[in-house]
Scaffold this motif. Structure first.
Motif, PDB file in Angstrom:
ATOM      1  N   ALA A  87      95.819 -28.606 -10.999  1.00 46.82           N
ATOM      2  CA  ALA A  87      97.680 -30.103 -11.400  1.00 46.82           C
ATOM      3  C   ALA A  87      98.447 -29.715 -11.468  1.00 46.82           C
ATOM      4  CB  ALA A  87      96.565 -30.654 -12.758  1.00 46.82           C
ATOM      5  N   SER A  88      99.836 -30.775 -11.115  1.00 48.87           N
ATOM      6  CA  SER A  88     101.198 -29.858 -11.841  1.00 48.87           C
ATOM      7  C   SER A  88     101.705 -30.174 -13.595  1.00 48.87           C
ATOM      8  CB  SER A  88     101.907 -30.635 -10.150  1.00 48.87           C
ATOM      9  OG  SER A  88     103.384 -30.272 -10.833  1.00 48.87           O
ATOM     10  N   TYR A  89     102.074 -29.660 -13.853  1.00 45.52           N
ATOM     11  CA  TYR A  89     102.822 -29.509 -15.376  1.00 45.52           C
ATOM     12  C   TYR A  89     103.663 -29.119 -15.393  1.00 45.52           C
ATOM     13  CZ  TYR A  89     100.538 -25.155 -15.400  1.00 45.52           C
ATOM     14  OH  TYR A  89      99.758 -23.841 -15.551  1.00 45.52           O
ATOM     15  N   ALA A  90     104.014 -29.119 -16.372  1.00 44.54           N
ATOM     16  CA  ALA A  90     105.373 -28.761 -16.672  1.00 44.54           C
ATOM     17  C   ALA A  90     104.895 -27.397 -17.811  1.00 44.54           C
ATOM     18  CB  ALA A  90     106.946 -29.523 -17.511  1.00 44.54           C
ATOM     19  N   ASP A  91     105.601 -26.476 -17.639  1.00 46.81           N
ATOM     20  CA  ASP A  91     105.635 -25.470 -19.063  1.00 46.81           C
ATOM     21  C   ASP A  91     106.293 -24.802 -19.416  1.00 46.81           C
ATOM     22  OD1 ASP A  91     104.311 -23.303 -20.059  1.00 46.81           O
ATOM     23  OD2 ASP A  91     103.775 -21.607 -18.087  1.00 46.81           O
ATOM     24  N   LEU A  92     106.624 -25.165 -20.797  1.00 42.85           N
ATOM     25  CA  LEU A  92     107.540 -25.219 -21.839  1.00 42.85           C
ATOM     26  C   LEU A  92     107.304 -23.656 -22.910  1.00 42.85           C
ATOM     27  CD1 LEU A  92     107.914 -28.482 -23.941  1.00 42.85           C
ATOM     28  CD2 LEU A  92     108.823 -27.980 -21.812  1.00 42.85           C
ATOM     29  N   THR A  93     108.094 -22.944 -22.477  1.00 42.67           N
ATOM     30  CA  THR A  93     108.861 -21.351 -23.161  1.00 42.67           C
ATOM     31  C   THR A  93     109.825 -21.225 -23.959  1.00 42.67           C
ATOM     32  OG1 THR A  93     109.869 -21.054 -20.970  1.00 42.67           O
ATOM     33  CG2 THR A  93     107.846 -20.201 -21.385  1.00 42.67           C
ATOM     34  N   VAL A  94     109.735 -20.551 -25.360  1.00 42.61           N
ATOM     35  CA  VAL A  94     111.049 -20.442 -25.832  1.00 42.61           C
ATOM     36  C   VAL A  94     111.711 -19.255 -25.652  1.00 42.61           C
ATOM     37  CG1 VAL A  94     111.677 -20.635 -28.367  1.00 42.61           C
ATOM     38  CG2 VAL A  94     109.369 -22.099 -27.873  1.00 42.61           C
TER      39      VAL A  94
END
Length: 254
Positions: A87-94
């Protein structure tokens, strides 16, 4: 000298009290650090890795908004990634540093995972892979204390775009252990200054001594009452007539 020492004590007290007040007001450090991002490209899911949640120490307070419905769940990172496979998703990184920031990277759908997507429901709610899940309308704020190896998945219903705005906050130690000692030290110097001031006033009063009496005028020569009467009645009286005076001065011969 006591007055000078009192002034010095008051100045020191003012400095300590001012620093103590400043420690608890405009010098007070922030109580939390936050990062936030707003996605411009919509995806059905948002993935927040364990590394992003542990970018700062302490509990993670996460806020989601920007969709009619908010679903959030956490589980082991491997399980969350396995569920998102294909699936397509948004990967959040700090991005840590002097000014932390939260960035979103769109992960495109992997064709190799198409079978995984087709075999299950697109709605993540109710999956047995999640240790805990939450739902809310329009926005959600939750505080987690997830250890390493556990991640978050955020969605709407799997078909509608996931929340577009994500904010992560961590608490900071804003205690000021030196504020109270500064205030107490300032109060002690105020007391010392007051004592020196009172001692100075007392010393000044004693140094003046009692007030001097007015000097007495020198006393004139006193006359006896008999002589005074003689002068008043005899030839030496100032009020006697001229003839009487002449008789006294030139007596008649016998």
């Amino acid at each position: 000298m006591r007055f000078i020492l009192a002034i010095i004590a008051f100045v020191i007290a003012l400095a300590f009290i001012g620093i103590g007040i400043a420690e608890r007001t405009f010098l007070l450090p922030p109580s939390s650090v936050s990062v936030e991002t707003t996605q411009t490209t919509s995806t059905p899911y948002v993935f927040i890795d364990s590394d992003a949640l542990l970018a700062e120490s302490g509990e993670q307070t996460v806020t989601f908004s920007g969709s009619p419905k908010v679903f959030a769940a956490y589980g082991r990172t491997d399980d969350v990634k396995a569920w998102l496979n294909g699936a397509s998703y948004a990967d959040l990184t700090v991005n840590t540093g002097s000014k932390p920031s939260l960035t979103s990277t769109i992960v495109p759908a992997d064709p190799a995972g198409a079978a995984n997507v087709a075999s299950g429901s697109v709605d993540p709610a109710g999956s047995d892979l999640w240790l805990e899940e939450y739902t809310a309308d329009s926005s959600m704020t939750r505080t987690f204390s997830l250890p390493a190896g556990y991640s978050l998945i955020v969605a709407d219903d799997g078909t509608a775009p996931a929340p577009t705005t994500v904010r992560i906050s961590w608490p900071l130690d804003d205690s000021t252990p030196l504020a109270v000692p500064f205030l107490l030290t300032g109060a002690i110097f105020v007391v010392i200054g007051l004592i020196l001031l009172l001692l100075g006033l007392r010393h000044m009063k004693k140094s003046q001594g009692p007030r001097r009496k007015q000097p007495t005028l020198p006393k004139g020569k006193r006359f006896s009452s008999s002589r005074t009467n003689g002068i008043e009645s005899g030839c030496g009286a100032a009020a006697a007539p001229l003839r009487s005076r002449l008789r006294c001065w030139f007596p008649r011969p016998c």
